[in-house]
Design an enzyme around this catalytic site. Structure first.
Site, PDB file in Angstrom:
ATOM      1  N   SER A 192       4.423  14.266   6.893  1.00 36.31           N
ATOM      2  CA  SER A 192       5.287  14.044   5.742  1.00 36.31           C
ATOM      3  C   SER A 192       5.101  15.127   4.686  1.00 36.31           C
ATOM      4  O   SER A 192       5.386  16.281   4.931  1.00 36.31           O
ATOM      5  CB  SER A 192       5.042  12.642   5.172  1.00 36.31           C
ATOM      6  OG  SER A 192       6.005  12.311   4.212  1.00 36.31           O
ATOM      7  N   HIS A 193       4.572  14.759   3.514  1.00 39.48           N
ATOM      8  CA  HIS A 193       4.454  15.683   2.395  1.00 39.48           C
ATOM      9  C   HIS A 193       3.036  16.212   2.217  1.00 39.48           C
ATOM     10  O   HIS A 193       2.730  16.818   1.198  1.00 39.48           O
ATOM     11  CB  HIS A 193       4.902  14.975   1.115  1.00 39.48           C
ATOM     12  CG  HIS A 193       4.166  13.686   0.889  1.00 39.48           C
ATOM     13  ND1 HIS A 193       4.549  12.507   1.491  1.00 39.48           N
ATOM     14  CD2 HIS A 193       3.059  13.403   0.173  1.00 39.48           C
ATOM     15  CE1 HIS A 193       3.718  11.545   1.131  1.00 39.48           C
ATOM     16  NE2 HIS A 193       2.800  12.051   0.336  1.00 39.48           N
ATOM     17  N   ASP A 232      12.064  11.928   4.621  1.00 33.55           N
ATOM     18  CA  ASP A 232      12.153  10.482   4.413  1.00 33.55           C
ATOM     19  C   ASP A 232      12.056  10.131   2.934  1.00 33.55           C
ATOM     20  O   ASP A 232      12.220   8.967   2.569  1.00 33.55           O
ATOM     21  CB  ASP A 232      11.117   9.722   5.239  1.00 33.55           C
ATOM     22  CG  ASP A 232       9.680  10.031   4.856  1.00 33.55           C
ATOM     23  OD1 ASP A 232       9.454  10.951   4.047  1.00 33.55           O
ATOM     24  OD2 ASP A 232       8.775   9.356   5.377  1.00 33.55           O
ATOM     25  N   GLU A 288      10.234   2.026  -3.163  1.00 34.03           N
ATOM     26  CA  GLU A 288       8.940   2.123  -3.818  1.00 34.03           C
ATOM     27  C   GLU A 288       8.961   3.320  -4.751  1.00 34.03           C
ATOM     28  O   GLU A 288       9.720   4.276  -4.548  1.00 34.03           O
ATOM     29  CB  GLU A 288       7.803   2.242  -2.814  1.00 34.03           C
ATOM     30  CG  GLU A 288       7.799   3.502  -1.975  1.00 34.03           C
ATOM     31  CD  GLU A 288       6.621   3.555  -1.012  1.00 34.03           C
ATOM     32  OE1 GLU A 288       5.810   2.611  -1.018  1.00 34.03           O
ATOM     33  OE2 GLU A 288       6.521   4.537  -0.272  1.00 34.03           O
ATOM     34  N   GLU A 289       8.137   3.267  -5.794  1.00 34.53           N
ATOM     35  CA  GLU A 289       8.199   4.280  -6.841  1.00 34.53           C
ATOM     36  C   GLU A 289       7.873   5.684  -6.333  1.00 34.53           C
ATOM     37  O   GLU A 289       8.224   6.671  -6.975  1.00 34.53           O
ATOM     38  CB  GLU A 289       7.259   3.909  -7.993  1.00 34.53           C
ATOM     39  CG  GLU A 289       5.826   3.628  -7.601  1.00 34.53           C
ATOM     40  CD  GLU A 289       5.031   4.860  -7.268  1.00 34.53           C
ATOM     41  OE1 GLU A 289       5.189   5.871  -7.977  1.00 34.53           O
ATOM     42  OE2 GLU A 289       4.246   4.819  -6.301  1.00 34.53           O
ATOM     43  N   LYS A 343      12.138   4.239   4.653  1.00 35.59           N
ATOM     44  CA  LYS A 343      12.743   5.148   3.684  1.00 35.59           C
ATOM     45  C   LYS A 343      13.486   6.265   4.403  1.00 35.59           C
ATOM     46  O   LYS A 343      13.091   6.707   5.475  1.00 35.59           O
ATOM     47  CB  LYS A 343      11.685   5.719   2.743  1.00 35.59           C
ATOM     48  CG  LYS A 343      10.482   6.355   3.390  1.00 35.59           C
ATOM     49  CD  LYS A 343       9.446   6.684   2.322  1.00 35.59           C
ATOM     50  CE  LYS A 343       8.198   7.316   2.919  1.00 35.59           C
ATOM     51  NZ  LYS A 343       7.393   6.368   3.712  1.00 35.59           N
TER      52      LYS A 343
END
Length: 606
Positions: free
Chosen positions: A148-149, A318, A413-414, A427
């Site tokens: 992911s990130h 995502d 989600e935040e 997501k």
């Protein structure tokens, strides 16, 4: 305790990769025992949605051997647990990171070696395509190779269950046990080409991709169709995989190709992430610029192109971030909560336009996200449910609501993760990008801005403001001490709140929910929380200044993947200026009085 020499021998007996064998041998011959112990003493944990870690040799790292072992264990568990798993198969996809393609092939080969059908997605795909494919094909599970990130040194192994949602208990612990029982690799897997040539290795990538875009075409708002004005956006893929998916999606939503201007330097997949220090949409840029680093070049591109809106996805696409430029030339990067609230209102607007009954509508958000959607639900008359942090909980909560007769077209989600529609309970940065673009275009048609739309929502539902952050804590013992101190605070707390703090800055603590030990002051007489317990430390405090009409909700938790103590702070009040002042005071009191940041040598991010 197993000797280090034995651990080295165990590694060399199992690993057939020349590069990682050489890493371990070099460390042993150079006498770097501390590093060896760190890499070999413990196994990489099968935690949040799967595995994630640094790409290096060792049982505690991401490498060929640990990927094969994870795949063999997962396969054995799925075959034992899921009905007709071998026939239903597994979906495997990968992003552009170093080793991602090979690890997808090794994963596929491990499943094929056990007689299980494999749908191997060819080429680079964005993460949401894997759960979509699991659901569409009725597969037994799915695996996406991505970190992911995370920084460029990391990679990961993300697992989806047969319900196309990230795995939760008891499956994660069951898979962990199964991995420990399947550590010896099948020799055929090391050279996967012959296994991948099997008739059981199926390529339906184009068909699934087409189905995905047909599905998301149905997410366009009926009242926004065919009214798209001449609007342009700058988009950054952040060196990830999203560019072709976003471009195709924009066409599906009715935007012309010229509506999107790419950040050329960040458009193409680049595993080195050469223009960003951290490929994370939540990280800040230079200390003097209060914008995410991923958007530095995007904002420059937008300024040069005279474009007022920037769209951004994280590397596996995502997650989604956005910014808008006002007429006075100031850029505003929207927080995850601001985007979540606006998306919720946009979905609500479409729901009302459809004529469906509001009592059948439900939305979901994590417990550390804004309470504004909850306020919206109470005021408008639809169902809102909060759950633990992470889309494995959001997705499963949505499915539970569907089983109860609700429709759940949105959850968030935040941490800039947004779920839309009914077929992907995870997501999706591409869909979030498209919905935001549609929102911009529709608002512009009415002479409005996104910031103006957000202000309208505040006037309708009240002002909410967040101030989230984290402190770095490398010593787990220090983190344990901090949370133990909060549970046994030096002052006497309010009645019914045991020994937790009673004051936070100038606010009175009114409620405590501790999901680590299972205590909730607002749920007498049992005082048991309605949410599941957290595997890490996690405490939520409610506090208020009744005279000033101000309230805050503060959640403090340890990160499951990073050496951080994270905090999520939200205030509610009558005006934004006083909320800004309040949150500043609360943050200072939290860091110095409650967490004792200076005393405990907790470092703050730049």
């Amino acid at each position: 305790m197993t000797s280090l020499r034995q651990l080295v021998q165990d590694w060399l007996a199992l690993d057939k990769s020349e590069a990682t064998r050489a890493e371990i041998q070099d460390l042993w011959e150079s006498g770097n025992h501390k590093e060896l112990d760190d890499r070999l003493r413990y196994r990489i944990e099968f935690g949040t949605a799967g595995l994630r870690g640094r790409m290096e040799a060792g049982f505690s790292r991401m490498n060929d051997l640990t990927v094969i072992q994870a795949s063999q264990g997962l396969c054995a568990y799925v075959l034992k647990t899921v009905d007709k798993a071998a026939h239903r198969g597994v979906v495997v996809g990968h992003d552009h990171r170093h080793h991602s393609e090979r690890w997808a092939m090794l994963t596929a080969a491990a499943f094929l070696s056990k007689g299980m059908k494999v749908y191997l997605l060819r080429g680079l795909v964005h993460t949401p395509l894997v759960p979509f494919s699991v659901g569409t094909l009725g597969a037994a599970c799915g695996v996406m190779i991505t970190a992911s990130h995370n920084p460029k040194q990391d990679n990961g192994y993300k697992v989806y269950w047969e319900n196309a949602v990230q795995i939760v208990d008891p499956h994660d612990s069951g898979i962990t046990e199964s991995i420990s029982l399947n550590l010896k690799p099948d020799e055929r897997v090391w050279n996967p080409e012959s296994l991948l040539a099997s008739d059981d290795c199926i390529d339906r990538t184009e068909e699934l991709s087409q189905a995905y875009f047909e599905y998301i075409s149905g997410l366009r708002s009926a009242y926004a169709r065919d009214i798209l004005p001449a609007v342009q956006f700058v988009n950054t893929s952040m060196h990830g995989v999203s560019s072709p998916f976003v471009r195709r999606g924009m066409r599906v939503f009715g935007f012309p190709d010229q509506a999107v201007i790419e950040v050329a330097e960040q458009r193409d997949p680049d595993p080195e992430f050469s223009t960003v220090a951290f490929p994370n949409p939540e990280e800040k840029g230079e200390p003097t610029i209060s914008i995410p680093s991923l958007q530095d070049l995007a904002l420059i591109t937008a300024d040069n192109s005279r474009v007022k809106h920037v769209l951004a996805q994280d590397p596996d696409s995502d997650r989604f971030a956005a910014a808008e430029k006002s007429n006075d030339g100031i850029w505003k990067t929207f927080t995850g909560d601001e985007l979540g609230v606006m998306f919720a209102a946009w979905v609500l607007r479409a729901w009302k336009a459809s004529g469906k009954p509001l009592e059948k509508l439900a939305m979901v958000a994590s417990t550390v996200s804004s309470k504004m959607v909850q306020k919206m639900a109470r005021q408008e008359g639809f169902m809102f449910v909060e759950c633990l942090t992470g889309f494995k909980y959001i997705g499963n909560t949505a499915l539970d609501l569907v089983a109860r007769g609700f429709e759940v077209p949105f959850g968030y989600e935040e941490a800039i993760g947004f779920m839309f529609g009914s077929q992907i309970r995870d997501k999706d940065g591409v869909v979030a990008t498209l919905v935001f673009a549609e929102m911009v275009a529709s608002l512009q048609q009415s002479g409005k801005t996104v910031r103006g739309f957000l202000e309208e929502l505040y006037k309708t539902y009240g002002y909410f403001q967040t101030s989230n952050g984290y402190l770095v804590c490398y010593d787990p013992a220090v983190a344990r001490h901090i949370f133990s101190r909060l549970r046994n605070y030096k002052e006497t707390a309010s009645k019914g709140i045991q020994n937790y703090p009673s004051k936070l800055a100038n606010l009175t603590v009114t409620s405590v929910r501790d999901l680590t030990i299972g205590y909730d002051s607002s749920n007498p007489p049992s005082f048991k929380p309605t949410l599941p317990l957290s595997s890490g430390n996690m405490i939520t405090f409610g506090a208020e200044d009744e005279a000033a009409g101000q309230e805050v909700v503060l959640t403090i938790r340890t990160s499951g993947t990073e050496p951080k103590i994270k905090y999520y702070l939200e205030g509610q009040g009558k005006d934004p200026a006083s909320l800004t002042t309040l949150l500043s005071k609360v943050t200072q009191a939290l860091q110095e009085d409650w967490l004792e940041a200076t005393k405990n040598s907790l470092s703050r991010p730049l």
